[in-house]
Write an enzyme that holds these catalytic residues in place. Structure first.
Site, PDB file in Angstrom:
ATOM      1  N   CYS A   2       0.659  -1.066  -0.111  1.00  0.00           N
ATOM      2  CA  CYS A   2      -0.118  -0.061   0.012  1.00  0.00           C
ATOM      3  C   CYS A   2       0.803   1.163  -0.069  1.00  0.00           C
ATOM      4  O   CYS A   2       2.097   1.022   0.262  1.00  0.00           O
ATOM      5  CB  CYS A   2      -0.947   0.165   1.230  1.00  0.00           C
ATOM      6  SG  CYS A   2      -1.830  -1.642   1.512  1.00  0.00           S
ATOM      7  N   TRP A  74      -3.664  -1.444  -1.099  1.00  0.00           N
ATOM      8  CA  TRP A  74      -3.623  -2.814  -2.040  1.00  0.00           C
ATOM      9  C   TRP A  74      -4.031  -3.728  -1.063  1.00  0.00           C
ATOM     10  O   TRP A  74      -3.498  -4.261  -0.089  1.00  0.00           O
ATOM     11  CB  TRP A  74      -2.165  -3.149  -2.420  1.00  0.00           C
ATOM     12  CG  TRP A  74      -1.988  -4.572  -2.955  1.00  0.00           C
ATOM     13  CD1 TRP A  74      -1.447  -5.603  -2.518  1.00  0.00           C
ATOM     14  CD2 TRP A  74      -2.362  -4.982  -4.383  1.00  0.00           C
ATOM     15  NE1 TRP A  74      -1.173  -6.694  -3.166  1.00  0.00           N
ATOM     16  CE2 TRP A  74      -2.059  -6.027  -4.511  1.00  0.00           C
ATOM     17  CE3 TRP A  74      -2.837  -4.288  -5.154  1.00  0.00           C
ATOM     18  CZ2 TRP A  74      -2.185  -6.881  -5.379  1.00  0.00           C
ATOM     19  CZ3 TRP A  74      -3.021  -4.984  -6.709  1.00  0.00           C
ATOM     20  CH2 TRP A  74      -2.648  -6.379  -6.858  1.00  0.00           C
ATOM     21  N   ASN A 100       0.837  -0.434   6.053  1.00  0.00           N
ATOM     22  CA  ASN A 100       1.114  -1.020   4.904  1.00  0.00           C
ATOM     23  C   ASN A 100       1.813  -2.320   5.482  1.00  0.00           C
ATOM     24  O   ASN A 100       2.853  -2.337   6.191  1.00  0.00           O
ATOM     25  CB  ASN A 100       1.974  -0.131   4.132  1.00  0.00           C
ATOM     26  CG  ASN A 100       2.833  -1.139   2.948  1.00  0.00           C
ATOM     27  OD1 ASN A 100       2.182  -2.184   2.681  1.00  0.00           O
ATOM     28  ND2 ASN A 100       3.890  -0.692   2.668  1.00  0.00           N
ATOM     29  N   GLY A 101       1.456  -3.525   5.242  1.00  0.00           N
ATOM     30  CA  GLY A 101       1.981  -4.849   5.716  1.00  0.00           C
ATOM     31  C   GLY A 101       0.980  -5.664   6.087  1.00  0.00           C
ATOM     32  O   GLY A 101      -0.129  -5.595   5.544  1.00  0.00           O
ATOM     33  N   HIS A 506       9.839 -35.653 -33.412  1.00  0.00           N
ATOM     34  CA  HIS A 506       8.691 -35.657 -34.005  1.00  0.00           C
ATOM     35  C   HIS A 506       8.217 -34.407 -34.627  1.00  0.00           C
ATOM     36  O   HIS A 506       7.074 -34.229 -35.108  1.00  0.00           O
ATOM     37  CB  HIS A 506       7.276 -36.001 -32.886  1.00  0.00           C
ATOM     38  CG  HIS A 506       7.737 -37.240 -32.005  1.00  0.00           C
ATOM     39  ND1 HIS A 506       7.967 -38.465 -32.514  1.00  0.00           N
ATOM     40  CD2 HIS A 506       8.088 -37.068 -30.694  1.00  0.00           C
ATOM     41  CE1 HIS A 506       8.307 -39.251 -31.330  1.00  0.00           C
ATOM     42  NE2 HIS A 506       8.535 -38.481 -30.435  1.00  0.00           N
TER      43      HIS A 506
END
Ligand code: AGP
Length: 610
Positions: A2, A74, A100-101, A506
């Site tokens: 974030c 986020w 943030n975390g 092949h």
């Protein structure tokens, strides 16, 4: 990941906070909010979505206030909605906090605080911090002591900014694991997740280290260590331009995200490994072990890079959990008459969680009675909301269109699911513990590979004028060959094909001559001896061989024209290491060819149309 910004000074805070948030929007854009201390009360404004929405919510006459904090989210814990947007306040509305975390023991702390009468307004892990501080202040602790006391109780990572009506001109900021800095102005100061948020106002910053707390006021700031002892910290002059900062100093988001992988992998594994039991804890699956044991078939569906991860998941689950597993292109699965029933587990893998074909395939599976799981990076995305359960990758925002860190986190999440399923069936506790130990080592092994980026750059130099490239692998590394080819195609526009190495005979071997570079993904695993013969087949026809091998390899490496070493690990985890040089190879070739690496032509980060 974030973004946080805070301001204390004489100017109106809101315009400065909004400007700072815009600069931090690359860190997350699920929701945003500001909180101000105004005349002895906390004034909070939030909005779901990008900063524009918040600005609209604030209205033409923005709220007044000289001290405030702001956040762009986020989502990791709790859907991206208004209640979960930051900043969060305490019961009394006397403080506001942005974070943030990830707080790993939030559940326990929340239960204890609720017992002591605290009321929670959100599903976030973050809100416990606001109530913890309130609790300690209620016991007479000062603002800074209460913040330090609260932080000493949390497990996990944080970068936080807190304001309180008790000290109206003060912002307290602290970090452990998530970046945070103090930015020094003239008679004003800022706090921010990174300098991009404040560069328009000052280039003098103090980077906080883990465990440090900053007490920031308009005319002063103090840095305290974990024991709340004041310390001197160097002031750094930031010379970088804005774009560089957003990209963490890297030239492109793709390179930043490639180099982020030790951390993104760590975040995917965090709190999910149980070494003693030799298994994984996956809180979001929303299915009991008994129900998992009823599952007799697994279908994994996805698109693009996520489909390559699905192939690796199929190999893992069948080998280690012994559940029959198939992989389906979502765009095919949704239109053919698939056989699924209540004992089928349909797993949809999607970084964005919005890919139309994968969403439709999951809806089709659900319509036919299957249980659905989502392996998704974007919290609160449509797929995440519609499946019965899931695993969030926690890889952080992936901005570059070419998926990189999400891919390795998808493989790690599949390894966790395989471990869980395997321990319910055939895997012994000793095997489980060995896998847990190896997963714990993985971020460090990834660091070792990324440290060899200059060697990959040298290999890239030799491929710049290639018109076509062939990628070959076997077993777990066949899908890695597909992924290497896709990365090169989508960002450098060079035609490339990935193939199971044994399939060469092949047909494709007809393509081999000294103009066709062949990249072999060949770590020392169970099929190593087999792929050595495939390398000899290519060399016998004059092919130019680049080989990704296990460090110390002497057999295959002597055949290769160029080699790129990766450390040893368990066979089913080798893709997380062997894909890294292929991500870098595509990146360096694309950059050298002048391609728009982060926004390649004709592509979108999330394909929401079919
Ligand atoms: C990969 O680099 C591409 N961006 C693309 O193939 C992508 O993997 C695919 O569109 C699936 O996206 P998703 O994981 O968000 O569903």
């Amino acid at each position: 990941m974030c973004g946080i910004v805070g301001y204390t000074g004489a100017r109106q805070a809101v315009p400065l906070l909004l400007e700072g948030l815009r600069r931090l929007e690359y860190r997350g854009y699920d929701s945003a909010g500001v909180a101000l201390v105004v005349e002895g009360r906390i004034d909070v404004h939030k909005a779901v979505g990008k900063i524009d929405r918040l600005e609209r919510a604030l209205g033409p006459t923005q709220p007044s206030g000289h001290v405030g904090i702001a956040h762009t989210r986020w989502a990791t814990h709790g859907a991206p909605n208004l209640a979960n947007a930051h900043p969060h306040i305490d019961c009394g509305g006397t403080l506001a906090l942005a974070h943030n975390g990830i707080i790993e023991n939030a559940g326990l702390l929340r239960a204890a605080l609720a017992q002591r009468g605290h009321t929670f307004r959100s599903d976030t892990d973050t809100e416990v911090l606001a109530h913890l501080i309130e609790d300690l202040q209620a016991r007479g602790q000062s603002f800074v002591d209460a913040v330090a006391g609260a932080l000493s109780k949390v497990e996990g990572t944080y970068g936080i900014a807190v304001i309180s009506t008790r000290e109206p001109d003060t912002i307290i900021a602290a970090r452990r694991g998530s970046p945070l800095l103090v930015a020094i102005g003239t008679n004003e100061n800022f706090v921010a997740s990174d300098a991009s948020a404040v560069l328009a106002h000052t280039r003098s910053v103090v980077y906080l280290d883990d465990g440090e707390i900053a007490v920031v006021r308009p005319h002063e700031y103090r840095i305290l260590d974990v024991d709340a002892v004041e310390k001197e910290k160097a002031v750094t002059h930031v010379a970088w331009d804005l774009g560089t900062i957003e990209r963490g100093g890297y030239a492109h988001f793709m390179l930043k995200e490639i180099m982020d992988q030790p951390e993104s992998l760590h975040n995917t594994l965090r709190g999910r490994l149980l070494e003693d039991e030799g298994t994984a804890r996956l809180g979001g699956l929303n299915v009991t072990d008994e129900e998992l044991l009823q599952i007799n078939r697994i279908v994994i569906t996805a698109c693009g890079t996520s489909w390559h991860a699905a192939l690796i998941g199929e190999y893992m689950i069948e080998e280690l959990a012994r559940v029959p597993t198939e992989v389906e292109y979502a765009s095919e699965f949704r239109y053919r008459n698939p056989i699924v029933d209540a004992r089928t587990l349909v797993i949809g893998i999607s970084q964005s969680g919005e890919t139309a074909d994968t969403l439709a395939a999951l809806r089709e599976a659900k319509r036919r009675g299957a249980r659905t799981l989502g392996l998704v990076n974007v919290v609160g995305s449509t797929i995440a909301r519609e499946v019965d359960g899931g695993i969030y990758l926690h890889a952080g925002p992936e901005i570059g269109v070419a998926s990189t860190k999400a891919f390795t986190s998808q493989i790690a999440a599949l390894a966790l699911l395989t471990l869980k399923l395997g321990r319910l069936r055939s895997l012994s506790i000793l095997q489980g513990r060995e896998i847990v130990r190896e997963l714990v080592r993985l971020p460090h092994l990834v660091e070792q590979v990324l440290a060899r980026a200059p060697e990959v750059e040298a290999v890239a130099e030799r491929l710049l004028r290639a018109g076509n490239v062939l990628y070959l692998g076997r077993g777990y590394n066949f899908p890695v060959a597909l992924e290497g080819a896709l990365k090169l195609k989508e960002i450098s526009y060079i035609h490339a094909e990935g193939y199971p190495a044994a399939e060469m005979k092949h047909g494709p071997i007809a393509l081999i001559d000294d103009l066709m570079p062949v990249v072999f993904v060949a770590p020392r695993d169970a099929v190593y001896q087999k792929i050595v013969s495939n390398v000899e087949e290519v060399k016998a026809r004059g092919g130019r061989v680049i080989a990704v091998v296990t460090a110390g390899d002497t057999g295959l490496a002597r055949l290769a024209d160029q080699r790129i070493d990766v450390p040893e690990t368990l066979d089913f985890l080798t893709p997380i290491l062997t894909v890294l040089p292929l991500q870098l190879l595509a990146y360096y070739i694309a950059v050298r060819r002048g391609c728009n690496v982060d926004q390649p032509r004709n592509l979108a980060k999330s394909v929401t149309v079919e």
